[in-house]
Design a protein around this motif. Structure first.
Motif, PDB file in Angstrom:
ATOM      1  N   VAL A 298       3.989  -1.423  -7.380  1.00 56.11           N
ATOM      2  CA  VAL A 298       2.550  -1.216  -7.564  1.00 56.11           C
ATOM      3  C   VAL A 298       1.865  -1.310  -6.210  1.00 56.11           C
ATOM      4  O   VAL A 298       2.401  -1.929  -5.282  1.00 56.11           O
ATOM      5  CB  VAL A 298       1.895  -2.287  -8.482  1.00 56.11           C
ATOM      6  CG1 VAL A 298       2.097  -1.956  -9.933  1.00 56.11           C
ATOM      7  CG2 VAL A 298       2.407  -3.669  -8.151  1.00 56.11           C
ATOM      8  N   THR A 299       0.690  -0.683  -6.100  1.00 56.61           N
ATOM      9  CA  THR A 299      -0.032  -0.773  -4.827  1.00 56.61           C
ATOM     10  C   THR A 299      -0.645  -2.162  -4.669  1.00 56.61           C
ATOM     11  O   THR A 299      -0.734  -2.678  -3.565  1.00 56.61           O
ATOM     12  CB  THR A 299      -1.131   0.296  -4.742  1.00 56.61           C
ATOM     13  OG1 THR A 299      -1.827   0.326  -5.989  1.00 56.61           O
ATOM     14  CG2 THR A 299      -0.541   1.657  -4.454  1.00 56.61           C
ATOM     15  N   GLU A 300      -1.082  -2.747  -5.790  1.00 56.77           N
ATOM     16  CA  GLU A 300      -1.607  -4.111  -5.702  1.00 56.77           C
ATOM     17  C   GLU A 300      -1.005  -4.951  -6.817  1.00 56.77           C
ATOM     18  O   GLU A 300      -0.989  -4.526  -7.974  1.00 56.77           O
ATOM     19  CB  GLU A 300      -3.124  -4.106  -5.842  1.00 56.77           C
ATOM     20  CG  GLU A 300      -3.830  -3.694  -4.559  1.00 56.77           C
ATOM     21  CD  GLU A 300      -5.235  -3.196  -4.837  1.00 56.77           C
ATOM     22  OE1 GLU A 300      -5.975  -3.927  -5.518  1.00 56.77           O
ATOM     23  OE2 GLU A 300      -5.550  -2.075  -4.411  1.00 56.77           O
TER      24      GLU A 300
ATOM     25  N   PRO B 143       0.824  -1.213   0.000  1.00 52.53           N
ATOM     26  CA  PRO B 143       0.000   0.000   0.000  1.00 52.53           C
ATOM     27  C   PRO B 143       0.858   1.264   0.000  1.00 52.53           C
ATOM     28  O   PRO B 143       2.072   1.197   0.191  1.00 52.53           O
ATOM     29  CB  PRO B 143      -0.797  -0.130   1.297  1.00 52.53           C
ATOM     30  CG  PRO B 143      -0.073  -1.114   2.135  1.00 52.53           C
ATOM     31  CD  PRO B 143       0.694  -2.001   1.220  1.00 52.53           C
ATOM     32  N   ASN B 144       0.203   2.391  -0.204  1.00 55.56           N
ATOM     33  CA  ASN B 144       0.915   3.674  -0.210  1.00 55.56           C
ATOM     34  C   ASN B 144       1.695   3.858   1.087  1.00 55.56           C
ATOM     35  O   ASN B 144       1.210   3.531   2.164  1.00 55.56           O
ATOM     36  CB  ASN B 144      -0.075   4.831  -0.367  1.00 55.56           C
ATOM     37  CG  ASN B 144      -0.746   4.804  -1.715  1.00 55.56           C
ATOM     38  OD1 ASN B 144      -0.145   4.404  -2.713  1.00 55.56           O
ATOM     39  ND2 ASN B 144      -2.005   5.215  -1.760  1.00 55.56           N
ATOM     40  N   GLY B 145       2.897   4.361   0.960  1.00 60.12           N
ATOM     41  CA  GLY B 145       3.691   4.677   2.142  1.00 60.12           C
ATOM     42  C   GLY B 145       4.344   3.477   2.796  1.00 60.12           C
ATOM     43  O   GLY B 145       4.927   3.598   3.871  1.00 60.12           O
ATOM     44  N   ALA B 146       4.250   2.322   2.179  1.00 66.08           N
ATOM     45  CA  ALA B 146       4.804   1.113   2.801  1.00 66.08           C
ATOM     46  C   ALA B 146       6.328   1.060   2.665  1.00 66.08           C
ATOM     47  O   ALA B 146       7.004   0.389   3.435  1.00 66.08           O
ATOM     48  CB  ALA B 146       4.184  -0.127   2.179  1.00 66.08           C
ATOM     49  N   GLY B 147       6.867   1.755   1.687  1.00 68.96           N
ATOM     50  CA  GLY B 147       8.322   1.758   1.504  1.00 68.96           C
ATOM     51  C   GLY B 147       8.778   1.075   0.224  1.00 68.96           C
ATOM     52  O   GLY B 147       9.907   0.606   0.137  1.00 68.96           O
ATOM     53  N   LYS B 148       7.896   1.025  -0.775  1.00 68.64           N
ATOM     54  CA  LYS B 148       8.255   0.364  -2.039  1.00 68.64           C
ATOM     55  C   LYS B 148       9.357   1.140  -2.765  1.00 68.64           C
ATOM     56  O   LYS B 148      10.340   0.569  -3.220  1.00 68.64           O
ATOM     57  CB  LYS B 148       7.024   0.253  -2.957  1.00 68.64           C
ATOM     58  CG  LYS B 148       5.839  -0.449  -2.326  1.00 68.64           C
ATOM     59  CD  LYS B 148       4.706  -0.608  -3.314  1.00 68.64           C
ATOM     60  CE  LYS B 148       4.089   0.720  -3.745  1.00 68.64           C
ATOM     61  NZ  LYS B 148       3.374   1.429  -2.662  1.00 68.64           N
ATOM     62  N   THR B 149       9.154   2.440  -2.851  1.00 65.87           N
ATOM     63  CA  THR B 149      10.150   3.276  -3.550  1.00 65.87           C
ATOM     64  C   THR B 149      11.492   3.213  -2.827  1.00 65.87           C
ATOM     65  O   THR B 149      12.550   3.222  -3.463  1.00 65.87           O
ATOM     66  CB  THR B 149       9.652   4.732  -3.614  1.00 65.87           C
ATOM     67  OG1 THR B 149       8.317   4.733  -4.116  1.00 65.87           O
ATOM     68  CG2 THR B 149      10.532   5.571  -4.523  1.00 65.87           C
ATOM     69  N   ASN B 150      11.425   3.113  -1.480  1.00 65.01           N
ATOM     70  CA  ASN B 150      12.664   3.045  -0.704  1.00 65.01           C
ATOM     71  C   ASN B 150      13.497   1.822  -1.073  1.00 65.01           C
ATOM     72  O   ASN B 150      14.723   1.862  -1.051  1.00 65.01           O
ATOM     73  CB  ASN B 150      12.343   3.000   0.792  1.00 65.01           C
ATOM     74  CG  ASN B 150      11.661   4.277   1.252  1.00 65.01           C
ATOM     75  OD1 ASN B 150      11.712   5.284   0.556  1.00 65.01           O
ATOM     76  ND2 ASN B 150      11.016   4.217   2.405  1.00 65.01           N
ATOM     77  N   LEU B 151      12.798   0.731  -1.406  1.00 60.29           N
ATOM     78  CA  LEU B 151      13.510  -0.491  -1.773  1.00 60.29           C
ATOM     79  C   LEU B 151      14.236  -0.282  -3.114  1.00 60.29           C
ATOM     80  O   LEU B 151      15.384  -0.683  -3.293  1.00 60.29           O
ATOM     81  CB  LEU B 151      12.529  -1.664  -1.865  1.00 60.29           C
ATOM     82  CG  LEU B 151      13.153  -3.050  -1.767  1.00 60.29           C
ATOM     83  CD1 LEU B 151      13.769  -3.270  -0.393  1.00 60.29           C
ATOM     84  CD2 LEU B 151      12.125  -4.130  -2.056  1.00 60.29           C
TER      85      LEU B 151
END
Lengths: 222, 402
Positions: free
Chosen positions: B357-359, B47-55
């Motif tokens: 992606v969010t989902e 979900p948004n803000g979970a840290g995907k971009t950080n990875l």
């Protein structure tokens, strides 16, 4: 905390180029571990080099006395001048044993970013040398080296100026500046630039485009 | 944005083919993350803000020593931690290599870069380093914004495709800096145009030589990517002709550039800077003759950027023998189902890609064999070892950690 005299020497050493605090510390302890006369000899050498070495009155190379050894040498061709940026650039040219003329040390290169303009370099002195020959030339007594080469001041006239500034942006601009000025002031004088191109022993494949481009522009018949 | 990061020069062999294991400690939101990446597509879902971009950022950091968001050391290190580390096992033809970047805001010497445990000055020119192509939504400015970003992008591409042109770029920027400094000083001193012209002359010539060379190199680079970008655009379902063209202001003939600079001495003096030359050029992206920058819809701009990245990846692969790793952040939003399917199809064709992606369901074929899935759970701040594109019980390779 170390005694103040040690701190002072460490600080002095670390102001030298390429010397960091660790090396400065090491040098200081080394000086302390050696006999007194070694330290005295080093100190004397330091003071002497500053007291005895100045600029050559003619070419602005480093000199002991009024004129440098090259300007003093009557065997050096006074009709040929090699223009370099700093005294350190004289040595590599000398090591080639290809050049038998004299030098002119500019004291840097044009660099507007650093506030260095034409008036901050020994350019007027260069143009005067080219126009009038060198004053009090040791070669003067032996007469003109070229048939029509004497001027009012008596020194043989310069026939060629080799511009050996560095192949950097600053050095190139300086060379272009000198070329344009000399064409106007002394149109009879040949002005040349050191060739730049492929390093000896290198592979064409690894040459960058600028270098290879220049090598092409400066190609010669074999 | 599309940061084509500047890869190592074209050197035979040794190029990074893909990232294997990615380990992150105390970077951004992560206490710890340990991910095994497959050689193809990996979907990073959460979900948004979970840290995907950080990875994605950590992967980029590990391989380049830099953040693709220009983050400071303090930004990169997790709040509450003193230092962070990101490391990636890079699988090359000659075997695996571990790239590791230590970030400590207190360290006087900056980030600690290591390859296989050996400290290095920079990762950027390491022969095994994989190149990376990044898509970030907040950097759509590459298509939407001003020409400066596109110029920078083109120059980065130039550095990858023609490493031998680096001296030209350096010489140009140095000459420009010097000439502008001179203009500033002439202006301050109130020097007249004629006298100023004499002082400017050597700098005009120096600048012109480099400018002409840079213009040629950029034009050739733009021409080199144009066909591939066009093919990719069509495959992505962008109707019409997508045309990438370099629009140089200055000539490729140094003498003409000198003349053009001389003509503008009065204006340059007045403004105190050089206003003619390749530092004012643009890379135009047009569809059917209309500038995407001005007339494109959000979706069109997004597809254009993706076409640019994919086309560039093709050209880089052909030129250097290795395809850049694609880091695509939030790329599926604003694309319809058909375009999503097309994009995923193209990504899966070849090379490695990490897509957030969010989902997971937004990525067609996310559940397929060979497609990795990393679930980023919000708040946990830990991504456990996830086998992506590989069996979940694959034996860990602990010895390769730096």
């Amino acid at each position: 905390m170390q005694p103040a005299p040690i701190e002072r020497l460490v600080a002095a050493f670390s102001r030298l180029p390429g010397v960091g605090p660790r090396t400065a510390q090491r040098l200081t302890y080394h000086v302390l571990s050696r006999p007194d006369e070694d330290a005295r000899a080093l100190a004397t050498a330091l003071i002497e080099v500053k007291e005895l070495i100045g600029e050559c009155r003619i070419c602005f190379n480093l000199a002991e006395g009024e004129r440098c050894v090259i300007c003093e040498d009557p065997r050096r061709d006074p009709t040929l001048l090699c223009v370099v940026e700093t005294p350190a650039d004289v040595l590599p040219v000398e090591r080639t044993h290809e050049y038998r003329g004299r030098y002119h040390v500019l004291g840097g290169a044009l660099s507007p970013v650093d506030g260095v303009g034409p008036r901050d370099l020994r350019l007027e002195e260069l143009y005067r040398r080219v126009l009038e020959g060198d004053p009090d030339d040791p070669a003067r007594g032996s007469g003109p080296l070229v048939d029509d080469g004497t001027t009012s001041s008596g020194g043989p006239t310069v026939t060629e100026v080799v511009v050996a500034t560095n192949p950097t942006t600053s050095g190139e601009a300086t060379a272009l500046h000198i070329g344009a000025e000399l064409r106007e002031r002394s149109p009879q004088v040949r002005v040349s630039r050191l060739a730049s191109g492929l390093p000896v022993g290198a592979d064409l494949e690894h040459a960058d485009e600028v270098t290879l481009g220049r090598a092409f522009a400066g190609r010669r018949t074999i | 944005m599309a940061a084509v990061d500047r890869g190592a020069a074209t050197r035979p062999g040794g190029h990074g083919l893909h990232l294997g294991r990615l380990r992150v400690r105390d970077v951004r939101t992560y206490v710890e993350a340990d991910v095994e990446l497959g050689p193809g597509l990996t979907v990073v879902a959460g979900p948004n803000g979970a840290g995907k971009t950080n990875l994605l950022e950590a992967a980029y950091l590990a391989c380049t020593g830099r953040s693709f968001r220009q983050a400071s050391d303090a930004d990169l290190v997790r709040r509450g931690a003193e230092a962070g580390n990101a490391s990636a096992t890079v699988v090359t033809r000659s075997g695996p290599s571990v790239f590791s970047v230590g970030v400590d805001p207190q360290a006087p010497r900056g980030r600690r870069l290591r390859v296989d445990g050996t400290p290095v000055e920079t990762l950027l020119d390491h022969p095994s380093r994989p190149r990376m192509s990044v898509f970030l939504p907040d950097r759509m400015v590459l298509v939407k914004g001003g020409p400066a970003l596109r110029r920078a992008h083109l120059d980065q591409l130039l550095a990858v495709l023609r490493p031998s042109s680096s001296p030209v770029r350096r010489a140009f920027h140095e000459a420009l800096r010097q000439r502008n400094a001179l203009l500033g000083s002439l202006k301050a001193r109130g020097v007249g145009v004629e006298r100023a012209g004499q002082e400017l002359q050597p700098w005009d010539a120096t600048l012109a030589a480099a400018a002409a060379g840079l213009t040629t190199a950029r034009r050739e680079t733009a021409e080199a990517i144009r066909p591939a970008v066009n093919v990719r655009a069509a495959q992505l379902g962008l109707a019409g002709e997508l045309e990438i063209s370099y629009r140089p202001r200055a000539s490729e003939d140094p003498e003409e550039v000198v003349a053009a600079l001389a003509e503008r001495h009065a204006g340059d003096l007045e403004r105190g800077f050089t206003h003619h030359g390749p530092h004012r050029d643009d890379l135009a992206v047009r569809r059917d003759g209309r500038l995407i920058t001005r007339f494109g819809s959000q979706g069109e701009q997004r597809l254009s950027l993706l076409a640019l990245l994919l086309g560039e990846a093709d050209v880089m692969e052909e030129a250097t023998g290795s395809r850049p790793v694609l880091l695509l952040d939030d790329v599926m939003s604003e694309l319809d189902a058909d375009r999503r399917a097309r994009l995923v199809g193209l990504i899966r064709e070849r090379g490695q890609a990490l897509v957030t992606v969010t989902e997971a369901g937004h990525v067609p074929g996310a559940g397929d064999e060979g497609v990795g899935l990393v679930d980023v759970v919000p708040g946990s701040a830990v991504v456990a070892r996830v086998a992506a594109g590989a069996p979940a019980d694959a034996p860990p390779a602990d010895e390769d950690a730096a």
